[in-house]
Design an enzyme around this catalytic site. Structure first.
Site, mmCIF file in Angstrom:
data_model
loop_
_atom_site.group_PDB
_atom_site.id
_atom_site.type_symbol
_atom_site.label_atom_id
_atom_site.label_comp_id
_atom_site.label_asym_id
_atom_site.label_seq_id
_atom_site.Cartn_x
_atom_site.Cartn_y
_atom_site.Cartn_z
ATOM 1 N N LYS A 17 50.005 11.337 -12.111
ATOM 2 C CA LYS A 17 50.034 10.884 -13.620
ATOM 3 C C LYS A 17 49.629 9.678 -13.385
ATOM 4 O O LYS A 17 48.794 8.937 -14.156
ATOM 5 C CB LYS A 17 51.244 11.118 -14.214
ATOM 6 N N TYR A 54 63.376 8.223 0.969
ATOM 7 C CA TYR A 54 62.817 9.529 1.528
ATOM 8 C C TYR A 54 62.476 10.270 0.486
ATOM 9 O O TYR A 54 61.687 11.203 0.098
ATOM 10 C CB TYR A 54 64.043 10.293 2.342
ATOM 11 N N LYS A 186 43.537 29.612 -12.090
ATOM 12 C CA LYS A 186 44.396 30.251 -12.902
ATOM 13 C C LYS A 186 44.876 29.033 -14.214
ATOM 14 O O LYS A 186 45.469 27.951 -13.783
ATOM 15 C CB LYS A 186 45.788 30.662 -12.464
ATOM 16 N N CYS A 376 59.829 -8.970 6.550
ATOM 17 C CA CYS A 376 61.256 -9.073 5.967
ATOM 18 C C CYS A 376 62.254 -8.711 7.122
ATOM 19 O O CYS A 376 62.364 -9.453 8.191
ATOM 20 C CB CYS A 376 61.523 -8.227 4.760
ATOM 21 N N GLY A 378 61.372 -6.949 9.454
ATOM 22 C CA GLY A 378 60.668 -7.011 10.874
ATOM 23 C C GLY A 378 60.566 -8.243 11.364
ATOM 24 O O GLY A 378 60.460 -8.579 12.424
ATOM 25 N N HIS A 501 57.505 -10.172 1.168
ATOM 26 C CA HIS A 501 56.859 -8.872 1.371
ATOM 27 C C HIS A 501 55.127 -9.008 0.846
ATOM 28 O O HIS A 501 54.791 -8.862 -0.528
ATOM 29 C CB HIS A 501 57.366 -7.877 0.470
ATOM 30 N N GLU A 503 52.613 -7.125 1.415
ATOM 31 C CA GLU A 503 52.129 -6.127 0.935
ATOM 32 C C GLU A 503 52.046 -5.742 -0.505
ATOM 33 O O GLU A 503 50.917 -4.839 -0.717
ATOM 34 C CB GLU A 503 52.884 -4.712 1.578
HETATM 35 N N1 GLN Z 1 68.147 -5.908 5.257
HETATM 36 C C1 GLN Z 1 67.441 -7.420 5.408
HETATM 37 C C2 GLN Z 1 68.037 -8.199 4.187
HETATM 38 O O1 GLN Z 1 68.757 -7.935 3.236
HETATM 39 C C3 GLN Z 1 65.987 -7.200 5.252
HETATM 40 C C4 GLN Z 1 65.654 -6.507 3.855
HETATM 41 C C5 GLN Z 1 64.321 -5.982 3.728
HETATM 42 O O2 GLN Z 1 63.531 -5.933 4.735
HETATM 43 N N2 GLN Z 1 63.845 -5.833 2.620
HETATM 44 O O3 GLN Z 1 68.043 -9.460 4.345
#
Ligand code: GLN
Length: 525
Positions: A17, A54, A186, A376, A378, A501, A503
């Protein structure tokens, strides 16, 4: 004065949607209209921030710090807009607002009920953006017939009644399944679904049928007759190799003109088809680039939806195709598998699971000069990795994982405890980073100040910045001179970790510079 398009769904969930709505929004934009989209989710969670990726896919973060459904990411990417708190609503949040009002005594002793109190609050939110946009597209989550969706459908019915016919357009998205044994598409599930909607008092103006095969004229006629919708308003939406081709598929069926006619609005500019061609041109060359995403959720694209999109968009802008593998950080063969990839990305996350696997894959990328992007968590893992293996701080860790570590290189800072963030204890939404000249970060952004979206509690501990710099991991950007935002390793082709972030900032025609340069480095490997 805004016009409204409601999108409801039937038969099954996950019919797209959001993508149908966003594609229609795109067409209207190409006619010059200002368009925005609002999502209504009928579940009781106050926001999707605490929901399991998930089940629900990624949590999309808006610039103003709302933790929202991933559909808002689709809206932002398709329409090239910024959404915010007003674009995301849940039943939980709506009930909470009404209950808080009741506790304050605002209802003056009245019995507080679903109709009118909850439905009034829903309707108020339908028109939250009415002064800023020509068209508001409202997506109601779930499928018609869900118990929890009823107040939203009821509010939509009332809203139609209270507004002029020419101000509201209602679209129902359904499934027309192909039954292999009978070699037939259908229509019965669609008929039932529309009946259910009409029972509630909503007659759709248009039906978008998700299907594997084109609907021929006779099928369209059948749906039209049984569902009380003009034949040209029965639209087929076939599975598409790219979601960005759907606007053109709808355009070919005149979806935009039909909506414009019913809403009685005048296009603000000559329709420019060049968007269709531009989007098709992207990524035509089939040079492949293989990126490994090492996270908690292996093989679950939706949990990393915006990362997936960002990699595809960045690769396409470099005339390549991203082949992204989602590797579970707990996989015993992780490092062996990494050898099949051109670059390693460790995404954000919460909690302990897979932490050591993520750190090991960073060691692999660092030592083997494989391009690395840490986002983050990572980034935090890259700081832990460098502390342990470059600066000999054995047992260095984040206090998220080990409260008693001798080297708390990532922690909740004392300064932070006094800062009141929008999200309670989380740093959420846009924050500024000041980037130092002469760094990889500066080379990527070509700017000394950027704003990016955050969603985290923990920070790199400034006490260790000097030691780590001496060991080879430097901080290249800060927020307000205290909070490290970007780290990098100079003696490496591409190694960068960001506390935010990026992304969420990619757009199909405008890749995020960090992703673009990361993919470029992977291609050069
Ligand atoms: N768990 C980490 C924090 O709270 C990183 C959070 C995340 O990657 N969005 O700082």
């Amino acid at each position: 004065m805004t016009k409204y398009i409601f999108i409801t769904g039937g038969v099954v969930s996950s019919l797209g949607k959001g993508i149908s709505g966003a594609s229609i929004g795109k067409l209207l934009q190409l006619h010059g209209f200002k368009v925005n989209m609002i999502k209504f989710d009928p579940y009781i969670n106050v926001d999707p921030g605490t929901m399991n990726p998930y089940q629900h896919g990624e949590v999309f973060v808006t610039v103003d710090g709302a933790e929202s459904d991933l559909d808002l990411g689709t809206y932002e990417r398709f329409l090239d807009i910024f959404t915010g708190k007003a674009n995301t609503n849940t039943a939980g949040d709506i009930y909470q607002t009404v209950i808080n009002r009741e506790r304050r005594g605002d209802y003056d002793g009245a019995t507080v009920q679903v109709i009118p109190h909850i439905t009034d609050e829903i309707k108020r939110r339908f028109s939250a953006l009415k002064n800023e946009y020509d068209v508001t597209i409202i997506e109601i989550g779930g499928t018609v017939g869900d118990i929890e969706g009823l107040p939203f459908m009821e509010a939509a019915r009332q809203f139609q009644l209270e507004n002029k016919k020419e101000d509201v357009f209602s679209i129902h998205v359904t499934l027309v399944p192909y039954i292999a044994g009978a070699h037939e598409l259908k229509t019965k599930p669609t008929q039932h679904s529309v009946n259910k909607l009409r029972e509630i008092g909503i007659s759709p103006d248009m039906i978008i049928c998700r299907t594997e095969y084109h609907l021929d004229k006779s099928l369209k006629r059948k749906i039209s007759l049984f569902c009380n919708v003009p034949e040209d308003c029965v639209v087929d939406a076939m599975d598409s190799p790219s979601i960005y081709y759907i606007p053109e598929a709808l355009y070919k069926q005149k979806v935009d003109s039909l909506i414009i006619e019913k809403l009685n609005i005048k296009p603000k500019k000559k329709f420019n088809k060049s968007w269709f061609n531009k989007i098709k041109k992207i990524g035509k060359t089939k040079k492949k680039v293989k990126i490994a995403v090492v996270g908690k959720y292996a093989d679950l694209k939706d949990a990393y939806k915006s990362i997936d999109e960002s990699l595809n968009i960045a690769a396409a802008s470099l005339n390549a195709k991203a082949e992204t593998g989602y590797l579970g950080a707990e996989d015993k063969n992780l490092i062996k598998k990494l050898k099949n990839y051109d670059a390693v990305l460790v995404p954000g996350g919460f909690g302990n699971r897979g932490r050591e696997g993520k750190i090991k894959s960073i060691t692999y990328a660092r030592e083997n000069k494989v391009p690395f992007l840490g986002i983050c968590l990572g980034m935090q893992c890259s700081v832990i990795e460098a502390s342990r293996n470059m600066a000999s701080m054995k047992g260095a860790n984040s206090t998220e994982f080990d409260d008693n570590t001798k080297y708390p290189v990532i922690k909740i800072l004392d300064e932070q405890k006094n800062i009141k963030y929008r999200g309670g204890t989380m740093r959420l939404g846009n924050y500024k980073s000041e980037i130092k000249k002469g760094t990889l970060a500066h080379k990527i952004y070509k700017k000394t100040s950027v704003e990016e979206r955050h969603r985290h509690r923990y920070e790199m501990n400034p006490e260790f910045v000097d030691t780590l710099a001496k060991a080879g991991l430097t901080v290249s950007a800060y927020h307000k001179n205290i909070l490290p935002e970007i780290v990098e390793i100079r003696d490496h082709p591409f190694f960068i970790g960001v506390q935010f972030h990026p992304e969420f900032g990619s757009r199909p025609m405008n890749p995020h510079p960090l992703f673009r340069e990361f993919v470029k480095a992977a291609l050069n490997k």
